[in-house]
Scaffold this motif. Structure first.
Motif, mmCIF file in Angstrom:
data_model
loop_
_atom_site.group_PDB
_atom_site.id
_atom_site.type_symbol
_atom_site.label_atom_id
_atom_site.label_comp_id
_atom_site.label_asym_id
_atom_site.label_seq_id
_atom_site.Cartn_x
_atom_site.Cartn_y
_atom_site.Cartn_z
ATOM 1 N N LEU A 262 -10.640 1.821 -9.247
ATOM 2 C CA LEU A 262 -10.303 3.194 -8.866
ATOM 3 C C LEU A 262 -11.495 3.765 -8.124
ATOM 4 N N GLN B 201 -8.053 5.992 -4.654
ATOM 5 C CA GLN B 201 -7.299 4.769 -4.387
ATOM 6 C C GLN B 201 -7.411 3.834 -5.580
ATOM 7 N N ALA B 202 -6.241 3.475 -6.119
ATOM 8 C CA ALA B 202 -6.168 2.507 -7.208
ATOM 9 C C ALA B 202 -5.777 1.161 -6.628
ATOM 10 N N THR B 203 -6.477 0.122 -7.023
ATOM 11 C CA THR B 203 -6.180 -1.220 -6.548
ATOM 12 C C THR B 203 -5.736 -2.103 -7.709
ATOM 13 N N ALA C 204 0.851 -1.190 0.000
ATOM 14 C CA ALA C 204 0.000 0.000 0.000
ATOM 15 C C ALA C 204 0.886 1.238 0.000
ATOM 16 N N SER D 264 -2.422 -5.067 -3.990
ATOM 17 C CA SER D 264 -1.631 -3.856 -3.799
ATOM 18 C C SER D 264 -2.489 -2.642 -4.129
ATOM 19 N N SER D 265 -2.096 -1.493 -3.592
ATOM 20 C CA SER D 265 -2.901 -0.295 -3.821
ATOM 21 C C SER D 265 -2.029 0.942 -3.696
ATOM 22 N N VAL E 120 -4.089 -1.703 -13.197
ATOM 23 C CA VAL E 120 -5.059 -1.208 -12.220
ATOM 24 C C VAL E 120 -6.412 -1.835 -12.512
ATOM 25 N N SER F 50 -2.728 5.351 -3.086
ATOM 26 C CA SER F 50 -3.648 6.447 -2.857
ATOM 27 C C SER F 50 -3.004 7.746 -3.317
#
Length: 442
Positions: free
Chosen positions: A227, A235-237, A42, A242-243, A224, A245
């Motif tokens: 979003l 926040q992109a995941t 993160a 994993s992410s 990605v 911000s």
């Protein structure tokens, strides 16, 4: 049928399984890029850029140079999309000339846009010089040519419009084009002295080295999948959990835009452009073709574009069918065209064949959208990606660091193309219609 989230995860898995760059002349001859790793854990950043092509890397470079904490995520390897598969022409033009842009936007809004476009090749070659990018730059101009005498006055008028703005431009007749190109196929055209040619993937990787040296965090193999806005941040995941911000997000995925932002992929038509490259040419016949180092393209609606590379290969690109090519036969139309234009070569041997998707907008202009606070969408280079996208990135970075900064590119609402699911039909019908008009000289 799975949910949007499930589909996104499956798409990410497919992306992760095919990271290698598609075969092309550029992939075979480019300089090495910086070693990168996927995003893990993160993380946070001031600005997140999604897409590792020219727009994304130019944005990241200029943000990092301004001291912004910027992170860029690329689903594949840098340059996997059109930035690593194009023809390598650096052309500072749009479909529209200055007077047409003034009619579209009015003089006040058009002038900054005209200046940004006109200076876009300068920006590319300045970046190459400033960062010492080894991409075989040649700046000898671009020839836009017409098969038909009927089309020549319009091209000469175009040259005079740019001449009036101080641009080094020349009107050329058939004899002059024969000397410059080595073919008698064209009735006339014009030369834009601002333009040039480069090894496009090497240029992209040079931008990546420069961006990383300036402090940008770059991650490849990081598709990605989601979003979301959370507590004033985005926040992109990723599929592995994993992410990252960030306060600001730039989505710069162009012809390979997917479903990450609702409706975005339906604002463009993703058309294939096919390219062939001969083996290096030698001898008197070869020396007659583009001896001055210019790039060239036809003015017809279904254009062909051509150039020589640093090793003396002759490249020709043009339209292809909607599906990705499956074999050498899919490129036969380009090889026939090359051999008809330059019969002095006989039947040359071809070393590389490849294709890439370009993002075509309904109005043939780049599209900039701000659909939500903190989100910028930038796409639609319409086949002029090297110069245009580099310029877009620079100006986007300025806008993100200073909301009061002058921004020359027009912002527009997000408007999906009606019945976009029929884009295969649109492209096929357009190719047939434009082919007929070109044959009729319309």
């Amino acid at each position: 049928m799975g949910t949007r989230r499930e589909c996104a995860v499956m798409d990410a898995a497919r992306l992760a399984a095919g990271q290698s760059l598609p075969p092309s002349l550029w992939a075979a001859t480019a300089i090495s890029g910086p070693p990168l790793q996927p995003l893990q854990g993160a993380q946070r950043a001031d600005v997140l850029v999604i897409g590792g092509g020219y727009t994304g890397l130019s944005t990241a470079l200029h943000l990092a140079e301004a001291g912004v904490d910027v992170c860029l995520l690329e689903a594949h390897q840098l340059g996997w999309g059109a930035s690593g598969r194009n023809g390598g022409q650096v052309n500072p033009t749009l479909k529209y000339d200055p007077d047409e842009l003034e009619r579209l936007f009015g003089p006040t809004q058009a002038e900054p846009l005209i200046a940004a476009i006109s200076g876009s090749a300068d920006l590319v070659f300045d970046l190459i010089a400033r960062h010492g990018i080894d991409c075989a730059p040649v700046r000898q101009g671009w020839l836009q040519v017409s098969y038909s005498a009927k089309g020549v006055p319009g091209l000469h008028a175009r040259a005079r419009k740019w001449q009036a703005r101080g641009v080094p431009a020349d009107c050329l007749n058939a004899s002059e084009l024969h000397q410059r190109m080595g073919t008698r196929a064209f009735a006339g055209g014009w030369r834009d002295g601002r333009a040039g040619g480069i090894q496009p993937l090497s240029y992209l990787r040079g931008l990546a080295w420069a961006a990383r040296a300036a402090g940008a965090r770059l991650h490849d193999r990081s598709p990605v999948t989601g979003l979301q806005s959370r507590n004033g941040h985005w926040q992109a995941t990723l599929a592995d959990g994993s992410s990252i911000s960030a306060e600001q997000v730039v989505i710069a995925t162009n012809g390979y835009t997917g479903a990450l932002w609702p409706g975005l992929e339906r604002t463009i038509l993703a058309a294939n452009s096919f390219i062939v490259a001969t083996e290096p040419l030698t001898g008197e016949a070869a020396a007659s073709i583009l001896p001055g180092g210019e790039t060239a393209s036809t003015a017809q609606r279904l254009l062909l574009y051509l150039r020589r590379d640093a090793e003396g290969r002759l490249l020709m690109g043009g339209r292809g069918h909607f599906d990705d090519p499956q074999g050498a036969g899919d490129f036969a139309h380009l090889e026939r065209s090359l051999e008809l234009l330059f019969p002095q070569l006989g039947k040359p041997r071809y070393s590389h064949r490849w294709a890439g998707r370009i993002a075509i907008t309904r109005d043939f202009l780049p599209h900039l959208h701000e659909p939500a606070p903190g989100v910028t969408l930038a796409l639609g280079c319409n086949g002029r990606g090297i110069a245009l996208c580099t310029s877009l990135g620079r100006h986007l970075a300025a806008r993100l660091t200073d909301t009061g900064a002058d921004f020359p590119y027009p912002l527009s609402p997000l408007r999906p193309i009606p019945l976009h699911r029929l884009q295969r039909f649109y492209i096929g019908a357009g190719v047939a219609w434009y082919s007929l008009l070109d044959r009729l000289g319309g």
